[in-house]
Design a protein around this motif. Structure first.
Motif, PDB file in Angstrom:
ATOM      1  N   HIS A  69       0.848  -1.189   0.000  1.00 56.29           N
ATOM      2  CA  HIS A  69       0.000   0.000   0.000  1.00 56.29           C
ATOM      3  C   HIS A  69       0.884   1.239   0.000  1.00 56.29           C
ATOM      4  O   HIS A  69       1.861   1.324   0.747  1.00 56.29           O
ATOM      5  CB  HIS A  69      -0.894   0.045   1.243  1.00 56.29           C
ATOM      6  N   GLY A  70       0.510   2.205  -0.831  1.00 61.86           N
ATOM      7  CA  GLY A  70       1.244   3.463  -0.849  1.00 61.86           C
ATOM      8  C   GLY A  70       2.588   3.361  -1.537  1.00 61.86           C
ATOM      9  O   GLY A  70       3.080   2.275  -1.864  1.00 61.86           O
ATOM     10  N   GLY A  71       3.202   4.511  -1.779  1.00 63.53           N
ATOM     11  CA  GLY A  71       4.535   4.563  -2.354  1.00 63.53           C
ATOM     12  C   GLY A  71       4.663   3.768  -3.636  1.00 63.53           C
ATOM     13  O   GLY A  71       3.760   3.729  -4.472  1.00 63.53           O
ATOM     14  N   TRP A  72       5.798   3.128  -3.810  1.00 67.94           N
ATOM     15  CA  TRP A  72       6.060   2.344  -5.014  1.00 67.94           C
ATOM     16  C   TRP A  72       5.077   1.184  -5.178  1.00 67.94           C
ATOM     17  O   TRP A  72       4.845   0.716  -6.278  1.00 67.94           O
ATOM     18  CB  TRP A  72       7.479   1.796  -4.961  1.00 67.94           C
ATOM     19  N   GLY A  73       4.501   0.718  -4.070  1.00 60.84           N
ATOM     20  CA  GLY A  73       3.585  -0.401  -4.155  1.00 60.84           C
ATOM     21  C   GLY A  73       2.252  -0.058  -4.777  1.00 60.84           C
ATOM     22  O   GLY A  73       1.547  -0.945  -5.257  1.00 60.84           O
ATOM     23  N   GLU A  74       1.882   1.230  -4.761  1.00 66.47           N
ATOM     24  CA  GLU A  74       0.563   1.610  -5.258  1.00 66.47           C
ATOM     25  C   GLU A  74       0.608   2.641  -6.370  1.00 66.47           C
ATOM     26  O   GLU A  74      -0.407   2.893  -7.013  1.00 66.47           O
ATOM     27  CB  GLU A  74      -0.302   2.126  -4.099  1.00 66.47           C
ATOM     28  N   ASP A  75       1.769   3.244  -6.612  1.00 66.34           N
ATOM     29  CA  ASP A  75       1.830   4.289  -7.647  1.00 66.34           C
ATOM     30  C   ASP A  75       2.201   3.749  -9.023  1.00 66.34           C
ATOM     31  O   ASP A  75       2.344   4.511  -9.975  1.00 66.34           O
ATOM     32  CB  ASP A  75       2.798   5.405  -7.237  1.00 66.34           C
ATOM     33  N   GLY A  76       2.371   2.423  -9.135  1.00 67.01           N
ATOM     34  CA  GLY A  76       2.663   1.805 -10.422  1.00 67.01           C
ATOM     35  C   GLY A  76       4.088   1.321 -10.587  1.00 67.01           C
ATOM     36  O   GLY A  76       4.373   0.543 -11.503  1.00 67.01           O
ATOM     37  N   ALA A  99      -6.308  19.929   3.742  1.00 69.52           N
ATOM     38  CA  ALA A  99      -5.011  19.921   3.055  1.00 69.52           C
ATOM     39  C   ALA A  99      -4.383  18.555   3.275  1.00 69.52           C
ATOM     40  O   ALA A  99      -4.306  18.066   4.405  1.00 69.52           O
ATOM     41  CB  ALA A  99      -4.104  21.017   3.601  1.00 69.52           C
ATOM     42  N   LYS A 100      -3.939  17.932   2.172  1.00 70.92           N
ATOM     43  CA  LYS A 100      -3.364  16.591   2.262  1.00 70.92           C
ATOM     44  C   LYS A 100      -2.370  16.399   1.137  1.00 70.92           C
ATOM     45  O   LYS A 100      -2.455  17.086   0.094  1.00 70.92           O
ATOM     46  CB  LYS A 100      -4.460  15.528   2.171  1.00 70.92           C
ATOM     47  N   PRO A 101      -1.414  15.492   1.282  1.00 67.57           N
ATOM     48  CA  PRO A 101      -0.487  15.205   0.188  1.00 67.57           C
ATOM     49  C   PRO A 101      -1.252  14.743  -1.039  1.00 67.57           C
ATOM     50  O   PRO A 101      -2.194  13.957  -0.936  1.00 67.57           O
ATOM     51  CB  PRO A 101       0.406  14.097   0.748  1.00 67.57           C
ATOM     52  N   VAL A 102      -0.846  15.224  -2.211  1.00 67.39           N
ATOM     53  CA  VAL A 102      -1.566  14.865  -3.431  1.00 67.39           C
ATOM     54  C   VAL A 102      -1.311  13.412  -3.819  1.00 67.39           C
ATOM     55  O   VAL A 102      -2.099  12.818  -4.563  1.00 67.39           O
ATOM     56  CB  VAL A 102      -1.173  15.815  -4.583  1.00 67.39           C
ATOM     57  N   ALA A 103      -0.240  12.822  -3.299  1.00 68.31           N
ATOM     58  CA  ALA A 103       0.078  11.428  -3.601  1.00 68.31           C
ATOM     59  C   ALA A 103       0.483  10.734  -2.308  1.00 68.31           C
ATOM     60  O   ALA A 103       1.654  10.724  -1.934  1.00 68.31           O
ATOM     61  CB  ALA A 103       1.189  11.330  -4.642  1.00 68.31           C
ATOM     62  N   ASP A 104      -0.499  10.183  -1.619  1.00 70.72           N
ATOM     63  CA  ASP A 104      -0.247   9.419  -0.400  1.00 70.72           C
ATOM     64  C   ASP A 104      -1.513   8.656  -0.075  1.00 70.72           C
ATOM     65  O   ASP A 104      -2.568   8.905  -0.662  1.00 70.72           O
ATOM     66  CB  ASP A 104       0.152  10.323   0.775  1.00 70.72           C
ATOM     67  N   GLY A 105      -1.436   7.728   0.877  1.00 72.92           N
ATOM     68  CA  GLY A 105      -2.587   6.913   1.197  1.00 72.92           C
ATOM     69  C   GLY A 105      -2.788   6.754   2.681  1.00 72.92           C
ATOM     70  O   GLY A 105      -2.033   7.294   3.493  1.00 72.92           O
ATOM     71  N   SER A 106      -3.841   6.002   3.047  1.00 75.37           N
ATOM     72  CA  SER A 106      -4.198   5.735   4.437  1.00 75.37           C
ATOM     73  C   SER A 106      -4.414   7.008   5.243  1.00 75.37           C
ATOM     74  O   SER A 106      -4.218   7.030   6.453  1.00 75.37           O
ATOM     75  CB  SER A 106      -3.148   4.852   5.133  1.00 75.37           C
ATOM     76  N   SER A 107      -4.807   8.086   4.575  1.00 76.24           N
ATOM     77  CA  SER A 107      -5.096   9.353   5.241  1.00 76.24           C
ATOM     78  C   SER A 107      -3.911   9.851   6.064  1.00 76.24           C
ATOM     79  O   SER A 107      -4.070  10.487   7.107  1.00 76.24           O
ATOM     80  CB  SER A 107      -6.350   9.227   6.121  1.00 76.24           C
TER      81      SER A 107
END
Length: 345
Positions: A103-110, A179-187
């Protein structure tokens, strides 16, 4: 089948992914598969296995805070090396299926998906193009809006020394905003902001890391999420919040929020949310072999707005996709088997 489950990785969601990985491994063993659990970013990548039916499979508890990523570059170097050569790549190529529980990072961005595609490895979930399309919230919302999925107004901002952009000031003045990071997950690092001074504090936190922020109006209505597995849309889940935003701690601590499935809403609203989730799934390039989870929050008039589409939603014991699967009458091992079947049919 021989299944390698990938988990851990280098993102702020590393602990969530480890919890998902152990849960998936246990479910696969229960379904009769042989499983090797691999964290490609770990010093010793093989965490367990081969696990066979009847073997005991441990669990993993997610902490209240996302882990520090001061070692992120080191984790990334290990991860890249593991996925591009040596014994881990041999394990992946020898498997009949690779279950991606990153989840997230390299695992979810492709990134990971692209490496697996180039290596000719069959894996679960969406391919690299769909993952990349969903991962950047700003670009994803532009695609979704064009496809007729309602999205809130948003401004992208990479904080640096100097003034706040006028469009951001305007949103804050009409506030509150999120306001949140445009590329991140799990809130991770999601903030409700009521003033420019608060926004300055958030900007200072992310400035050193060069993080791009997405700033959008705070939506005061109810929050829902809808999962799609293949071509099947699961029941709507309502997230009953006790905090302004559904942040990391609320997501992964049992009892922190109420999660109701099926949501207690009129049939018309449920059908609309399900239709929008399926439209979002397809608009971003998710095929019949993939799964996703689309998050919505309603504005003051009760109109649902799409917040994001998750390419690899969490699969922990407290995650929303397994809850939706239960609402559809599926067991957890049954959900995991369906995901494997989508990738191998």
């Amino acid at each position: 089948m021989r299944v390698v489950t990938l988990c851990g990785g280098e993102s702020p969601e590393r602990e969530v992914s480890l919890a998902s990985g152990w849960s998936v491994a246990r479910a696969l063993v229960e379904r009769g598969h042989e499983v090797v659990l691999v964290d490609p970013a770990a010093t010793v990548p093989v965490l367990a296995g081969p696990l066979r039916p009847g073997d005991h499979v441990d669990g993993f508890a997610v902490g209240k805070e996302p882990p520090s990523l001061s070692e992120r570059q080191r984790l990334r170097r290990r991860m890249h090396a593991a996925l591009t050569g040596g014994p881990v790549l041999d394990l992946l190529r020898d498997a009949e299926s690779v279950f991606v529980a990153l989840h997230g990072g390299w695992g979810e961005d492709g990134h990971v998906q692209a490496l697996l595609e180039m290596a000719g490895v069959r894996f679960t979930g969406a391919g690299s193009a769909a993952c990349a399309a969903a991962w950047h919230k700003g670009r994803a919302q532009a695609v979704l809006g064009a496809a007729g999925v309602p999205v809130a107004e948003r401004v992208l901002w990479r904080p640096r020394a100097g003034e706040v952009p006028r469009d951001v000031e305007r949103l804050v003045a009409a506030g509150p905003v999120v306001a949140k990071p445009v590329a991140d997950g799990s809130s991770v690092s999601v903030h409700r902001v009521d003033s420019l001074s608060q926004l300055a504090q958030v900007a200072a936190e992310v400035h050193s890391g060069g993080v791009e922020l997405l700033v959008e109006p705070f939506l005061p209505g109810r929050e829902f999420t809808v999962s799609v597995v293949g071509d099947e849309v699961l029941p709507v889940v309502e997230i009953e919040l006790t905090t302004p935003v559904f942040d990391y701690a609320a997501k992964y601590q049992p009892g922190a929020v109420g999660e109701v499935c099926p949501a207690r809403i009129p049939a018309g609203l449920a059908s609309r949310l399900q239709e929008l989730a399926l439209r979002a799934h397809r608009a971003l390039g998710f095929g019949a072999d993939a799964y996703s989870r689309t998050d919505f929050r309603c504005d003051s008039g009760g109109e649902p707005m799409c917040l994001e589409v998750n390419a690899l939603p969490g699969l922990t014991s407290t995650s929303l996709l397994p809850l939706a699967a239960t609402g559809a009458g599926w067991t957890y091992p049954g959900l995991i088997q369906r995901v494997v079947d989508l990738a191998t049919r």
